[in-house]
Design a protein around this motif. Structure first.
Motif, mmCIF file in Angstrom:
data_model
loop_
_atom_site.group_PDB
_atom_site.id
_atom_site.type_symbol
_atom_site.label_atom_id
_atom_site.label_comp_id
_atom_site.label_asym_id
_atom_site.label_seq_id
_atom_site.Cartn_x
_atom_site.Cartn_y
_atom_site.Cartn_z
ATOM 1 N N THR A 270 10.743 -34.217 -23.314
ATOM 2 C CA THR A 270 9.566 -34.693 -23.418
ATOM 3 C C THR A 270 9.582 -36.189 -23.268
ATOM 4 O OG1 THR A 270 9.742 -34.747 -25.838
ATOM 5 C CG2 THR A 270 8.738 -32.436 -24.647
ATOM 6 N N PRO A 271 8.695 -36.845 -23.007
ATOM 7 C CA PRO A 271 8.837 -38.333 -23.192
ATOM 8 C C PRO A 271 9.428 -38.890 -24.391
ATOM 9 C CG PRO A 271 6.657 -37.678 -21.876
ATOM 10 C CD PRO A 271 7.376 -36.367 -22.577
ATOM 11 N N LYS A 272 8.843 -38.389 -25.669
ATOM 12 C CA LYS A 272 9.284 -38.992 -26.978
ATOM 13 C C LYS A 272 10.794 -38.685 -27.080
ATOM 14 C CE LYS A 272 5.173 -39.369 -29.474
ATOM 15 N NZ LYS A 272 4.287 -39.185 -30.659
ATOM 16 N N GLN A 273 11.297 -37.327 -26.701
ATOM 17 C CA GLN A 273 12.634 -37.212 -26.785
ATOM 18 C C GLN A 273 13.411 -38.080 -25.758
ATOM 19 O OE1 GLN A 273 12.816 -33.202 -25.848
ATOM 20 N NE2 GLN A 273 12.253 -32.532 -28.118
ATOM 21 N N ALA A 274 13.039 -38.398 -24.609
ATOM 22 C CA ALA A 274 13.739 -39.291 -23.647
ATOM 23 C C ALA A 274 13.753 -40.858 -24.104
ATOM 24 C CB ALA A 274 12.956 -39.244 -22.411
ATOM 25 N N TYR A 275 12.500 -41.182 -24.632
ATOM 26 C CA TYR A 275 12.529 -42.452 -25.377
ATOM 27 C C TYR A 275 13.450 -42.708 -26.546
ATOM 28 C CZ TYR A 275 10.952 -46.312 -28.235
ATOM 29 O OH TYR A 275 10.852 -47.768 -28.791
ATOM 30 N N ARG A 276 13.454 -41.471 -27.612
ATOM 31 C CA ARG A 276 14.523 -41.825 -28.244
ATOM 32 C C ARG A 276 15.904 -41.821 -27.940
ATOM 33 N NH1 ARG A 276 11.103 -37.513 -30.827
ATOM 34 N NH2 ARG A 276 9.912 -38.567 -32.245
ATOM 35 N N ARG A 277 16.160 -40.852 -26.915
ATOM 36 C CA ARG A 277 17.741 -41.269 -26.278
ATOM 37 C C ARG A 277 17.955 -42.470 -25.666
ATOM 38 N NH1 ARG A 277 20.296 -40.276 -21.792
ATOM 39 N NH2 ARG A 277 22.432 -39.510 -21.890
ATOM 40 N N VAL A 278 17.120 -42.918 -24.970
ATOM 41 C CA VAL A 278 17.239 -44.278 -24.231
ATOM 42 C C VAL A 278 17.477 -45.488 -25.438
ATOM 43 C CG1 VAL A 278 15.943 -45.952 -22.878
ATOM 44 C CG2 VAL A 278 15.835 -43.445 -22.148
ATOM 45 N N ARG A 279 16.393 -45.354 -26.437
ATOM 46 C CA ARG A 279 16.732 -46.444 -27.322
ATOM 47 C C ARG A 279 18.025 -46.274 -28.215
ATOM 48 N NH1 ARG A 279 12.388 -45.612 -31.920
ATOM 49 N NH2 ARG A 279 13.778 -43.724 -32.501
ATOM 50 N N ARG A 280 18.695 -44.944 -28.294
ATOM 51 C CA ARG A 280 20.002 -45.129 -29.086
ATOM 52 C C ARG A 280 20.974 -45.410 -27.992
ATOM 53 N NH1 ARG A 280 17.697 -39.922 -31.027
ATOM 54 N NH2 ARG A 280 18.897 -39.064 -28.907
#
Length: 522
Positions: A270-280
């Motif tokens: 999902t977009p929030k999961q992708a955002y968390r991964r990119v942020r890490r």
């Protein structure tokens, strides 16, 4: 500054071409043909006439900055080679990039150490065929520039594959990076030396000559630099897209967990999961992103400035009218360059821009130390040099270690009791605590001693357990199911106490046989 020849027919400060041999880099002369029999050339080096005297001071200062940068690069490489990985977090992309920057710094350090002559004679600059230091400085400058551009390109590509395409770069990418990151620079420097060559054209460092320089060096460098910028900004664009998508994602399924529900769901995040991964990933790679942007900007800046300078000088040689005001000014002032510097500035890059280029190239080692170095490297070196094999205070004291220090004898492995503060040098015999004989501590408290553990006395008074004499017996519990075997006996209960029928055909109380078919008879 070269002096005029007494037999020259040219006005000061120019010198007659026919009075000199064809040694050195003849194409590097700045000459103008006045008649069929007379060609006048500007004395070598050209920078002494086009720039003020402070140009040499600035050039020396930039070279010393490169020396400091070299020290930083050597420190990083030694730290990655000697210290453990938990202190340095070394990676082959960082190591190879630092080697490339180190090679580029060598291009400025070598002339500073050797102080080579820039000219073969009064009008001809030296080249790689006449000066070995010129060849060395030009080689390291070209291969360092190639390696720096290629390894920042590979670093940007690696980050792009991880963030945008969710690919894990592994061993195959490492071998691909090694082949590209060093194969292309070696090929590029060979082509540059064969098709163009290097000579003293810009200070004490040898640079590539004008012939074929665009095809073998500048255009390929700018192409890879442009690809690096495109890949880097594409990665940034993807990160911004993921961030904006995460702001619009209100699904409840993504609030509780930041990771996909199963391993292969990385492409269906999902977009929030992708955002968390990119942020890490960005939090771990921001240093690499910063060093990519810094070095690619330096290389592009240097390439553009030098290409512009090279084309300006070549235009002045091909079209004498463009440099006519400056030449006439020098001839009219008898070789005094100070009144003619404004005219020379129209043909050359100003000294402030050149100084900025040289200092930016020389300071790359400092950026590497700031962004790729860690404070744990310093503490690692301190620990490495401060550690000693013998310490005055020991956390673990062994009887055998004591005896090795005193008598160099071999003993059984035992540990001194913490209750007694005596050592082997004291008169009181220390208590021996062994992992298989806990009876010693119980006997000290007043409990009986288990005589199955026999202690034997040595000649020096120590009491040592007999590990290979009597062995403790192990009694298996009755209801133990630790091994695959049935219990050893059957446990029954009294039927009269539970008001239940007995499960055995024998009466446990009267010890007589009971017929199961007659149990319900009155």
């Amino acid at each position: 500054m070269a002096s005029n020849n007494e037999t020259s027919l040219c006005p000061k400060p120019f010198l007659q071409d026919s009075l000199y041999s064809n040694g050195g880099f003849v194409d590097g002369r700045l000459c103008q043909k006045l008649s069929d029999d007379l060609t006048c050339c500007l004395p070598c080096p050209l920078t002494d006439w086009a720039y003020p005297d402070s140009f040499q001071t600035m050039n020396q200062a930039a070279n010393w900055v490169a020396v400091v940068s070299t020290v930083f690069c050597v420190f990083l490489l030694l730290s990655w080679a000697v210290l453990p990985v938990e202190k340095t977090y070394r990676h082959y992309l960082s190591i190879c990039l630092t080697i490339g920057v180190l090679f580029m710094n060598f291009g400025f350090v070598i002339p500073l150490a050797g102080n080579p002559a820039q000219c073969v004679d009064d009008i001809t600059p030296a080249s790689m065929t006449t000066d070995s230091m010129c060849a060395a400085s030009g080689f390291f400058l070209i291969i360092g520039g190639w390696a720096g551009v290629l390894w920042i390109f590979l670093r940007a590509l690696s980050l792009h594959l991880q963030i945008c395409w969710q690919l894990v770069v592994g061993r195959n990418f490492m071998w691909f990076a090694q082949a590209i990151g060093w194969g292309i620079p070696i090929t590029g420097v060979i082509l540059a030396f064969v098709l163009s060559g290097v000579s003293f054209r810009f200070g004490q460092t040898c640079h590539i000559n004008h012939e074929n320089s665009l095809a073998v060096l500048w255009i390929p460098l700018l192409v890879f630099a442009a690809l690096t910028i495109i890949i880097q900004f594409a990665t940034f664009g993807y990160c911004i897209k993921v961030y904006l998508a995460s702001l619009a994602d209100n699904s409840a399924s993504t609030e509780g967990s930041g990771m996909p529900s199963y391993t292969n769901s990385i492409r269906t995040m999902t977009p929030k999961q992708a955002y968390r991964r990119v942020r890490r990933v960005i939090a771990l790679q921001w240093r690499g992103i910063a060093i990519v942007l810094i070095i690619v900007c330096d290389v592009v800046f240097f390439s553009i400035i030098f290409v512009f300078q090279d084309n300006t000088v070549q235009t002045a040689k091909n079209d004498p009218t463009t440099a006519a005001p400056w030449i006439l000014c020098l001839a009219m002032n008898g070789g005094d360059k100070v009144p003619c510097l404004p005219e020379a500035s129209k043909l050359t890059v100003n000294m402030a821009t050149i100084g900025a280029v040289l200092f930016l190239l020389g300071i790359n080692g400092l950026w590497l130390l700031i962004l790729l170095g860690r404070w744990s490297m310093v503490t690692g070196w301190v620990d490495l040099f401060s550690s000693s094999p013998s310490r005055s205070q020991r956390e673990f004291v062994s009887v055998d270690a004591r005896l090795d220090d005193l008598k160099k004898e071999t003993r059984s492995y035992e540990m001194l009791s913490r209750d007694t503060g005596k050592t082997m040098d004291d008169s009181v015999t220390p208590s021996v605590v062994t992992p298989i004989s806990p009876t010693h501590a119980r006997s000290a408290a007043g409990s009986p001693i288990n005589h199955e553990y026999i202690q034997m006395s040595n000649s020096d008074g120590r009491r040592t357990p007999d590990y290979f004499g009597n062995t403790a017996r192990y009694h298996t519990p009755a209801r133990s199911f630790s091994s695959p075997r049935p219990p050893q006996q059957t446990v029954t209960w009294d039927a009269r106490e539970t008001y239940a029928r007995p499960t055995s055909p024998y009466n446990a109380q009267q010890d007589r046989y009971v017929n199961p078919l007659g149990m319900n008879r009155i």
